[in-house]
Motif scaffolding. Sequence first.
Motif, PDB file in Angstrom:
ATOM      1  N   SER A 174     -10.107  74.608 -91.318  1.00 28.68           N
ATOM      2  CA  SER A 174     -10.370  73.166 -91.320  1.00 28.68           C
ATOM      3  C   SER A 174      -9.121  72.393 -90.944  1.00 28.68           C
ATOM      4  CB  SER A 174     -10.878  72.708 -92.689  1.00 28.68           C
ATOM      5  OG  SER A 174      -9.868  72.816 -93.669  1.00 28.68           O
ATOM      6  N   GLN A 175      -9.351  71.249 -90.333  1.00 28.33           N
ATOM      7  CA  GLN A 175      -8.296  70.277 -90.055  1.00 28.33           C
ATOM      8  C   GLN A 175      -8.848  68.902 -90.402  1.00 28.33           C
ATOM      9  OE1 GLN A 175      -6.003  70.578 -86.394  1.00 28.33           O
ATOM     10  NE2 GLN A 175      -6.765  72.658 -86.012  1.00 28.33           N
ATOM     11  N   SER A 176      -7.955  67.986 -90.752  1.00 23.76           N
ATOM     12  CA  SER A 176      -8.430  66.664 -91.162  1.00 23.76           C
ATOM     13  C   SER A 176      -7.541  65.561 -90.612  1.00 23.76           C
ATOM     14  CB  SER A 176      -8.493  66.573 -92.687  1.00 23.76           C
ATOM     15  OG  SER A 176      -7.209  66.713 -93.250  1.00 23.76           O
ATOM     16  N   LEU A 177      -8.112  64.379 -90.530  1.00 23.51           N
ATOM     17  CA  LEU A 177      -7.389  63.186 -90.090  1.00 23.51           C
ATOM     18  C   LEU A 177      -7.741  62.048 -91.036  1.00 23.51           C
ATOM     19  CD1 LEU A 177      -5.632  61.790 -87.860  1.00 23.51           C
ATOM     20  CD2 LEU A 177      -7.815  61.152 -86.769  1.00 23.51           C
ATOM     21  N   ILE A 219     -12.866  68.466 -89.903  1.00 21.68           N
ATOM     22  CA  ILE A 219     -13.549  69.344 -88.956  1.00 21.68           C
ATOM     23  C   ILE A 219     -13.359  70.781 -89.429  1.00 21.68           C
ATOM     24  CG2 ILE A 219     -13.757  70.088 -86.563  1.00 21.68           C
ATOM     25  CD1 ILE A 219     -12.563  67.467 -85.684  1.00 21.68           C
ATOM     26  N   ASP A 228      -8.978  73.111 -82.426  1.00 26.65           N
ATOM     27  CA  ASP A 228      -7.878  72.332 -81.832  1.00 26.65           C
ATOM     28  C   ASP A 228      -8.396  71.346 -80.787  1.00 26.65           C
ATOM     29  OD1 ASP A 228      -5.963  73.578 -83.382  1.00 26.65           O
ATOM     30  OD2 ASP A 228      -5.383  75.034 -81.854  1.00 26.65           O
ATOM     31  N   MET A 231      -9.972  68.446 -82.630  1.00 29.26           N
ATOM     32  CA  MET A 231      -8.968  67.608 -83.281  1.00 29.26           C
ATOM     33  C   MET A 231      -8.218  66.754 -82.269  1.00 29.26           C
ATOM     34  SD  MET A 231      -8.867  67.415 -86.511  1.00 29.26           S
ATOM     35  CE  MET A 231      -7.267  66.608 -86.654  1.00 29.26           C
ATOM     36  N   THR A 232      -7.970  67.299 -81.099  1.00 32.60           N
ATOM     37  CA  THR A 232      -7.309  66.515 -80.043  1.00 32.60           C
ATOM     38  C   THR A 232      -8.168  65.316 -79.672  1.00 32.60           C
ATOM     39  OG1 THR A 232      -6.182  68.469 -79.170  1.00 32.60           O
ATOM     40  CG2 THR A 232      -6.418  66.598 -77.685  1.00 32.60           C
ATOM     41  N   LEU A 234     -10.458  63.972 -81.604  1.00 32.18           N
ATOM     42  CA  LEU A 234     -10.543  63.094 -82.777  1.00 32.18           C
ATOM     43  C   LEU A 234      -9.311  62.193 -82.868  1.00 32.18           C
ATOM     44  CD1 LEU A 234     -12.218  62.467 -85.363  1.00 32.18           C
ATOM     45  CD2 LEU A 234     -10.762  64.109 -86.551  1.00 32.18           C
ATOM     46  N   CYS A 235      -8.151  62.769 -82.645  1.00 31.50           N
ATOM     47  CA  CYS A 235      -6.916  61.972 -82.707  1.00 31.50           C
ATOM     48  C   CYS A 235      -6.868  60.932 -81.591  1.00 31.50           C
ATOM     49  CB  CYS A 235      -5.699  62.897 -82.633  1.00 31.50           C
ATOM     50  SG  CYS A 235      -5.459  63.916 -84.098  1.00 31.50           S
TER      51      CYS A 235
END
Length: 239
Positions: A174-177, A219, A228, A231-232, A234-235
């Motif tokens: 998972s990754q988060s923003l 995510i 990745d 996330m790219t 999303l950012c």
Amino acid sequence: MSNPTAAMLVIGDEILSGRTRDSNMHYLAGELTRIGIRLAEVRVVADEHAAIVAAVNALRAAYDNVFTSGGIGPTHDDITADAIAAAFGAPITHRADAMALLGAHYERQGLPFNEARQRMARIPDGAVLIENPISTAPGFTLGNVHVMAGVPSIFQAMVASVLPKLTGGAPLLSQSLRVNRGEGEIAADFGALAGEFPDLQMGSYPFNTNGVYGTNLVIRGTDPGRLDQAMTRLCALFG
């Protein structure tokens, strides 16, 4: 292939009454995520024989693994072992190996191995014992159901004993923003992004901390490359 699935059945009146806060679900979810087993459902039932039997039969038919916690102690309301036996249609007896383990334990403690303590050696036929290095009284696995104590330290020790024997999948990453915007403001674009990556799980979790409100966008997925990429994007949208 998709990852194996699991469910958890939390057993006990003390959980439903609010007297005890369950921490075992949080621990199990993290450990299953680590080895690539997806915890898909959690149920809580009272110390009622019929309710436990019905829940066990429903969950074991729907998921690859079922983990239960609670109700395997020495008192009259510890009825989980009998309910599991009934769910499988298996006889339940004082197992010789469990009796030997517990008898030796109480002898070392200088305590009588009385009738109440012997209840913890009642194991359904065909089950495999789950080691309990904390207080000796074993859990057991029958079919795809893993029956464990409710005491968190013992539950965790039993989970550590069971997990190496299970077939996992790809670990869930998972990754988060964190964005200082409300969900209503970001929902449309975030939903569109989720549609671009149907193989990933995307969730939004609002917060309000010291008067600052916003949303944590998370995510999850098993493919680091796809994670990745998402996330790219999303950012670029909200970073």
